[in-house]
Design a protein around this motif. Structure first.
Motif, PDB file in Angstrom:
ATOM      1  N   PRO A 201       0.816  -1.228   0.000  1.00 48.88           N
ATOM      2  CA  PRO A 201       0.000   0.000   0.000  1.00 48.88           C
ATOM      3  C   PRO A 201       0.843   1.269   0.000  1.00 48.88           C
ATOM      4  N   THR A 202       2.073   1.193  -0.454  1.00 47.68           N
ATOM      5  CA  THR A 202       3.010   2.299  -0.314  1.00 47.68           C
ATOM      6  C   THR A 202       3.213   3.050  -1.630  1.00 47.68           C
ATOM      7  N   LEU A 203       3.415   4.359  -1.499  1.00 48.82           N
ATOM      8  CA  LEU A 203       3.750   5.228  -2.612  1.00 48.82           C
ATOM      9  C   LEU A 203       4.901   6.130  -2.182  1.00 48.82           C
ATOM     10  N   THR A 204       5.604   6.683  -3.147  1.00 46.97           N
ATOM     11  CA  THR A 204       6.694   7.600  -2.828  1.00 46.97           C
ATOM     12  C   THR A 204       6.115   8.904  -2.292  1.00 46.97           C
ATOM     13  N   LEU A 205       6.607   9.313  -1.131  1.00 45.04           N
ATOM     14  CA  LEU A 205       6.049  10.469  -0.437  1.00 45.04           C
ATOM     15  C   LEU A 205       7.002  11.650  -0.357  1.00 45.04           C
ATOM     16  N   LEU A 206       8.306  11.392  -0.196  1.00 45.92           N
ATOM     17  CA  LEU A 206       9.226  12.471   0.118  1.00 45.92           C
ATOM     18  C   LEU A 206      10.655  12.038  -0.160  1.00 45.92           C
ATOM     19  N   ALA A 207      11.565  12.990  -0.030  1.00 42.95           N
ATOM     20  CA  ALA A 207      12.988  12.690  -0.194  1.00 42.95           C
ATOM     21  C   ALA A 207      13.801  13.599   0.710  1.00 42.95           C
ATOM     22  N   CYS A 208      14.964  13.101   1.098  1.00 43.20           N
ATOM     23  CA  CYS A 208      15.927  13.877   1.874  1.00 43.20           C
ATOM     24  C   CYS A 208      17.291  13.784   1.199  1.00 43.20           C
ATOM     25  N   ALA A 209      18.013  14.879   1.196  1.00 45.46           N
ATOM     26  CA  ALA A 209      19.390  14.907   0.719  1.00 45.46           C
ATOM     27  C   ALA A 209      20.289  15.247   1.891  1.00 45.46           C
ATOM     28  N   ALA A 210      21.421  14.561   1.988  1.00 55.59           N
ATOM     29  CA  ALA A 210      22.340  14.783   3.104  1.00 55.59           C
ATOM     30  C   ALA A 210      23.767  14.875   2.612  1.00 55.59           C
ATOM     31  N   SER A 211      24.511  15.776   3.218  1.00 58.85           N
ATOM     32  CA  SER A 211      25.931  15.935   2.949  1.00 58.85           C
ATOM     33  C   SER A 211      26.662  15.872   4.281  1.00 58.85           C
ATOM     34  N   ILE A 212      27.675  15.010   4.361  1.00 59.01           N
ATOM     35  CA  ILE A 212      28.360  14.760   5.636  1.00 59.01           C
ATOM     36  C   ILE A 212      29.855  14.901   5.447  1.00 59.01           C
ATOM     37  N   ASP A 213      30.482  15.722   6.287  1.00 62.18           N
ATOM     38  CA  ASP A 213      31.941  15.845   6.283  1.00 62.18           C
ATOM     39  C   ASP A 213      32.399  16.139   7.704  1.00 62.18           C
ATOM     40  N   ALA A 214      33.663  16.529   7.856  1.00 63.18           N
ATOM     41  CA  ALA A 214      34.215  16.732   9.191  1.00 63.18           C
ATOM     42  C   ALA A 214      33.533  17.866   9.944  1.00 63.18           C
ATOM     43  N   ALA A 215      32.880  18.766   9.221  1.00 65.66           N
ATOM     44  CA  ALA A 215      32.191  19.887   9.860  1.00 65.66           C
ATOM     45  C   ALA A 215      30.813  19.507  10.376  1.00 65.66           C
ATOM     46  N   GLY A 216      30.315  18.330   9.993  1.00 68.12           N
ATOM     47  CA  GLY A 216      29.004  17.890  10.446  1.00 68.12           C
ATOM     48  C   GLY A 216      28.141  17.402   9.307  1.00 68.12           C
ATOM     49  N   ALA A 217      26.847  17.297   9.563  1.00 70.17           N
ATOM     50  CA  ALA A 217      25.888  16.800   8.569  1.00 70.17           C
ATOM     51  C   ALA A 217      24.829  17.860   8.314  1.00 70.17           C
ATOM     52  N   ARG A 218      24.515  18.049   7.033  1.00 71.74           N
ATOM     53  CA  ARG A 218      23.434  18.957   6.640  1.00 71.74           C
ATOM     54  C   ARG A 218      22.399  18.135   5.892  1.00 71.74           C
ATOM     55  N   VAL A 219      21.157  18.170   6.368  1.00 73.61           N
ATOM     56  CA  VAL A 219      20.079  17.372   5.789  1.00 73.61           C
ATOM     57  C   VAL A 219      18.970  18.304   5.322  1.00 73.61           C
ATOM     58  N   LEU A 220      18.462  18.053   4.111  1.00 71.30           N
ATOM     59  CA  LEU A 220      17.362  18.816   3.524  1.00 71.30           C
ATOM     60  C   LEU A 220      16.195  17.878   3.247  1.00 71.30           C
ATOM     61  N   TYR A 221      14.983  18.437   3.212  1.00 75.30           N
ATOM     62  CA  TYR A 221      13.746  17.636   3.176  1.00 75.30           C
ATOM     63  C   TYR A 221      12.768  18.250   2.191  1.00 75.30           C
ATOM     64  N   GLY A 222      12.030  17.398   1.474  1.00 72.39           N
ATOM     65  CA  GLY A 222      10.960  17.869   0.609  1.00 72.39           C
ATOM     66  C   GLY A 222       9.933  16.781   0.383  1.00 72.39           C
ATOM     67  N   GLU A 223       8.658  17.161   0.292  1.00 68.60           N
ATOM     68  CA  GLU A 223       7.568  16.228   0.043  1.00 68.60           C
ATOM     69  C   GLU A 223       7.033  16.409  -1.374  1.00 68.60           C
TER      70      GLU A 223
END
Length: 236
Positions: A201-223
């Motif tokens: 019963p599943t459909l694609t709902l959203l996505a996240c993009a992440a970039s990770i390095d020594a400074a930390g992680a940045r995550v973005l979100y969209g539906e």
């Protein structure tokens, strides 16, 4: 039947990048990316499943750690005992505890990424296996890493090029994701999917993009505007 694309850099110190595309029952409520566990997991952000309280994806931005879970087929015997939620496996991973032994959950692929690289921990009910990802592009869905038996991996893995520099590094990957949508959401090669013809019963709902390095992680979100249908995402 989610999909994750990961790029592990050839040069140490360059960021690890990933794009995670989520398939779920639209009727199962979730909370968008945010600090949903301030007491138990201070500083951790994620996409929270309201029913079980766990996460599909979670990150500790300061520690530079991201984890996301995908369902996979399993061989768990039905002994009548309740199983644990797979979403808590994600939160445990962000806290530094990886699955081992025989997790009391259905099967999963757990993708972990940090500044040192990325790995996939797989549980199919028979055993826990860990695959460290080599430099390059990788795709993970409901079977093994880069599995040629998975139609969307065979069709599209080579279409995702190594991302370039800059804060909007993910835009070429969204361009590729748009091209994949030309096959339609019920094609076995689809990444933006309608899984109902396959018995889910599943459909694609959203996505996240992440970039990770020594400074930390940045995550973005969209539906997506409509479950299982492509539109150009605005990731924030």
């Amino acid at each position: 039947m989610c999909t994750v694309i990961v790029h592990v850099p050839e040069v140490a110190g360059d960021p690890v990048r990933l794009l995670a595309v989520r398939d779920e029952d639209p009727g199962r409520a979730w909370d968008a990316l945010g600090e949903s566990w301030p007491e138990a997991y201070p500083g951790v952000i994620g996409v929270r499943d309201r029913r079980a309280g766990g996460a599909w994806l979670a990150a500790d931005p300061a520690a530079g750690r991201v984890a996301v879970i995908l369902n996979r087929a399993d061989q768990i015997p039905d002994d009548g005992a309740p199983l644990d939620s797979r979403g808590h496996v994600v939160l445990d991973a962000i806290a530094g505890t990886r699955p081992s032994g025989s997790p009391r959950t259905h099967g999963f692929n757990l993708v972990e990424a940090d500044a040192q690289g990325a790995r996939v921990i797989m549980w199919d009910g028979d055993g826990v296996r860990t695959v460290a990802l080599e430099s390059g592009i990788h795709m993970i869905a409901h079977d093994d890493v880069d599995d040629p038996a998975t139609a969307r991996i065979t069709a599209w893995r080579s279409a995702f090029a190594a991302p370039g520099p800059g804060e909007r590094w993910y835009e070429p990957w969204l361009d590729t994701l748009e091209r994949t949508s030309a096959v339609g959401p019920v094609d076995d090669r689809a990444i933006v999917r309608d899984n109902r013809p396959f018995g889910y019963p599943t459909l694609t709902l959203l996505a996240c993009a992440a970039s990770i390095d020594a400074a930390g992680a940045r995550v973005l979100y969209g539906e997506f505007d409509e479950p299982g249908a492509w539109n150009r995402l605005s990731l924030r």
